[in-house]
Design a protein around this motif. Sequence first.
Motif, PDB file in Angstrom:
ATOM      1  N   GLY A  21      69.003  -5.409  61.245  1.00 35.53           N
ATOM      2  CA  GLY A  21      70.105  -4.423  60.710  1.00 35.53           C
ATOM      3  C   GLY A  21      71.379  -5.049  60.327  1.00 35.53           C
ATOM      4  O   GLY A  21      71.560  -4.834  58.853  1.00 35.53           O
ATOM      5  N   ASN A  22      71.850  -5.996  61.022  1.00 32.09           N
ATOM      6  CA  ASN A  22      73.001  -6.659  60.384  1.00 32.09           C
ATOM      7  C   ASN A  22      72.939  -7.509  59.328  1.00 32.09           C
ATOM      8  O   ASN A  22      73.795  -7.291  58.173  1.00 32.09           O
ATOM      9  N   PHE A  23      71.859  -8.339  59.387  1.00 28.93           N
ATOM     10  CA  PHE A  23      71.642  -9.367  58.190  1.00 28.93           C
ATOM     11  C   PHE A  23      71.264  -8.359  56.780  1.00 28.93           C
ATOM     12  O   PHE A  23      71.963  -8.979  55.893  1.00 28.93           O
ATOM     13  N   LEU A  24      70.312  -7.709  56.866  1.00 24.63           N
ATOM     14  CA  LEU A  24      69.956  -6.820  55.868  1.00 24.63           C
ATOM     15  C   LEU A  24      71.063  -5.983  55.219  1.00 24.63           C
ATOM     16  O   LEU A  24      71.186  -5.729  54.139  1.00 24.63           O
ATOM     17  N   THR A  25      71.827  -5.415  56.060  1.00 24.53           N
ATOM     18  CA  THR A  25      73.145  -4.440  55.541  1.00 24.53           C
ATOM     19  C   THR A  25      74.129  -5.088  55.074  1.00 24.53           C
ATOM     20  O   THR A  25      74.528  -4.876  53.832  1.00 24.53           O
ATOM     21  N   ARG A  26      74.421  -6.387  55.374  1.00 18.01           N
ATOM     22  CA  ARG A  26      75.505  -7.039  54.710  1.00 18.01           C
ATOM     23  C   ARG A  26      74.799  -7.772  53.389  1.00 18.01           C
ATOM     24  O   ARG A  26      75.537  -7.741  52.583  1.00 18.01           O
ATOM     25  N   SER A  27      73.644  -8.340  53.358  1.00 17.59           N
ATOM     26  CA  SER A  27      72.977  -8.806  52.310  1.00 17.59           C
ATOM     27  C   SER A  27      73.007  -7.701  51.115  1.00 17.59           C
ATOM     28  O   SER A  27      73.188  -7.946  50.115  1.00 17.59           O
ATOM     29  N   THR A  28      72.843  -6.346  51.665  1.00 15.51           N
ATOM     30  CA  THR A  28      72.400  -5.165  50.478  1.00 15.51           C
ATOM     31  C   THR A  28      73.927  -4.981  50.126  1.00 15.51           C
ATOM     32  O   THR A  28      74.199  -4.922  48.842  1.00 15.51           O
ATOM     33  N   SER A  29      75.035  -5.037  51.043  1.00 23.56           N
ATOM     34  CA  SER A  29      76.289  -4.695  50.533  1.00 23.56           C
ATOM     35  C   SER A  29      76.807  -5.901  49.555  1.00 23.56           C
ATOM     36  O   SER A  29      77.567  -5.507  48.897  1.00 23.56           O
ATOM     37  N   VAL A  30      76.638  -7.365  49.758  1.00 26.19           N
ATOM     38  CA  VAL A  30      77.035  -8.237  48.799  1.00 26.19           C
ATOM     39  C   VAL A  30      76.297  -8.120  47.563  1.00 26.19           C
ATOM     40  O   VAL A  30      76.938  -7.965  46.674  1.00 26.19           O
ATOM     41  N   ALA A  31      74.976  -7.862  47.407  1.00 27.22           N
ATOM     42  CA  ALA A  31      74.238  -7.686  46.330  1.00 27.22           C
ATOM     43  C   ALA A  31      74.629  -6.550  45.627  1.00 27.22           C
ATOM     44  O   ALA A  31      74.731  -6.563  44.282  1.00 27.22           O
ATOM     45  N   ALA A  32      74.972  -5.367  46.101  1.00 28.69           N
ATOM     46  CA  ALA A  32      75.453  -4.244  45.370  1.00 28.69           C
ATOM     47  C   ALA A  32      76.940  -4.540  44.899  1.00 28.69           C
ATOM     48  O   ALA A  32      77.194  -4.183  43.697  1.00 28.69           O
ATOM     49  N   THR A  33      77.590  -5.353  45.709  1.00 31.20           N
ATOM     50  CA  THR A  33      78.991  -5.584  45.081  1.00 31.20           C
ATOM     51  C   THR A  33      78.984  -6.463  43.806  1.00 31.20           C
ATOM     52  O   THR A  33      79.563  -6.304  42.782  1.00 31.20           O
ATOM     53  N   VAL A  34      77.703  -7.494  43.885  1.00 30.79           N
ATOM     54  CA  VAL A  34      77.613  -8.434  42.588  1.00 30.79           C
ATOM     55  C   VAL A  34      77.133  -7.634  41.680  1.00 30.79           C
ATOM     56  O   VAL A  34      77.235  -7.730  40.528  1.00 30.79           O
ATOM     57  N   PHE A  35      76.301  -6.577  41.743  1.00 26.33           N
ATOM     58  CA  PHE A  35      75.647  -5.798  40.870  1.00 26.33           C
ATOM     59  C   PHE A  35      76.687  -4.853  40.109  1.00 26.33           C
ATOM     60  O   PHE A  35      76.849  -4.834  38.808  1.00 26.33           O
ATOM     61  N   PHE A  36      77.606  -4.397  40.838  1.00 26.98           N
ATOM     62  CA  PHE A  36      78.714  -3.567  40.290  1.00 26.98           C
ATOM     63  C   PHE A  36      79.655  -4.329  39.409  1.00 26.98           C
ATOM     64  O   PHE A  36      79.995  -4.001  38.248  1.00 26.98           O
ATOM     65  N   ILE A  37      80.034  -5.705  39.805  1.00 27.64           N
ATOM     66  CA  ILE A  37      80.811  -6.513  39.351  1.00 27.64           C
ATOM     67  C   ILE A  37      80.012  -7.037  37.966  1.00 27.64           C
ATOM     68  O   ILE A  37      80.774  -6.822  36.555  1.00 27.64           O
ATOM     69  N   THR A  38      78.806  -7.393  37.790  1.00 22.38           N
ATOM     70  CA  THR A  38      78.063  -7.580  36.488  1.00 22.38           C
ATOM     71  C   THR A  38      77.934  -6.406  35.582  1.00 22.38           C
ATOM     72  O   THR A  38      78.005  -6.553  34.451  1.00 22.38           O
ATOM     73  N   SER A  39      77.935  -5.256  36.195  1.00 16.34           N
ATOM     74  CA  SER A  39      77.684  -4.017  35.450  1.00 16.34           C
ATOM     75  C   SER A  39      79.093  -3.998  34.722  1.00 16.34           C
ATOM     76  O   SER A  39      79.044  -3.476  33.354  1.00 16.34           O
ATOM     77  N   LEU A  40      80.408  -3.941  35.280  1.00 16.92           N
ATOM     78  CA  LEU A  40      81.343  -3.837  34.799  1.00 16.92           C
ATOM     79  C   LEU A  40      81.803  -4.977  33.786  1.00 16.92           C
ATOM     80  O   LEU A  40      82.132  -4.626  32.628  1.00 16.92           O
TER      81      LEU A  40
END
Length: 134
Positions: free
Chosen positions: A49-68
């Motif tokens: 739970g913690n590992f996958l949740t944190r990894s998904t949060s980091v990937a989502a943040t990078v995705f939003f930054i690249t989208s902008l």
Amino acid sequence: METIVVVVHVIVAVAIVGLVLLQQGKGADAGAAFGSGASQTVFGSSGSGNFLTRSTSVAATVFFITSLTLAIFAKQNTSTGIVDGLPIVNPALLTQPVSPVSDIPQIDAGQGTSGAADIPVVPADAASTPATNP
């Protein structure tokens, strides 16, 4: 630079899909109470739970930054108007006056029109009697 951002964007998008598919649902923890929690030992005793949740949060943040970033690149590449940069085939056509209506050839009433004489007439006796099959 834009190509690098696009490549990172696609890789992060695929990573987000993979990370979301790896995560367990809310009801999956109930099975661990009955002794079937051995599948979580790969990620440690606390589970994935913690590992996958944190990894998904980091990937989502990078995705939003690249989208902008891609949106900013797209804004810089657009022109001020829709027709800017389109070639004009013959600029003289824009200044040439429109021909008056009198220059348009007129069709004579007898040419190309069908009159009442062209319509075939059905004989009166054929219209009143029904057709019979022999």
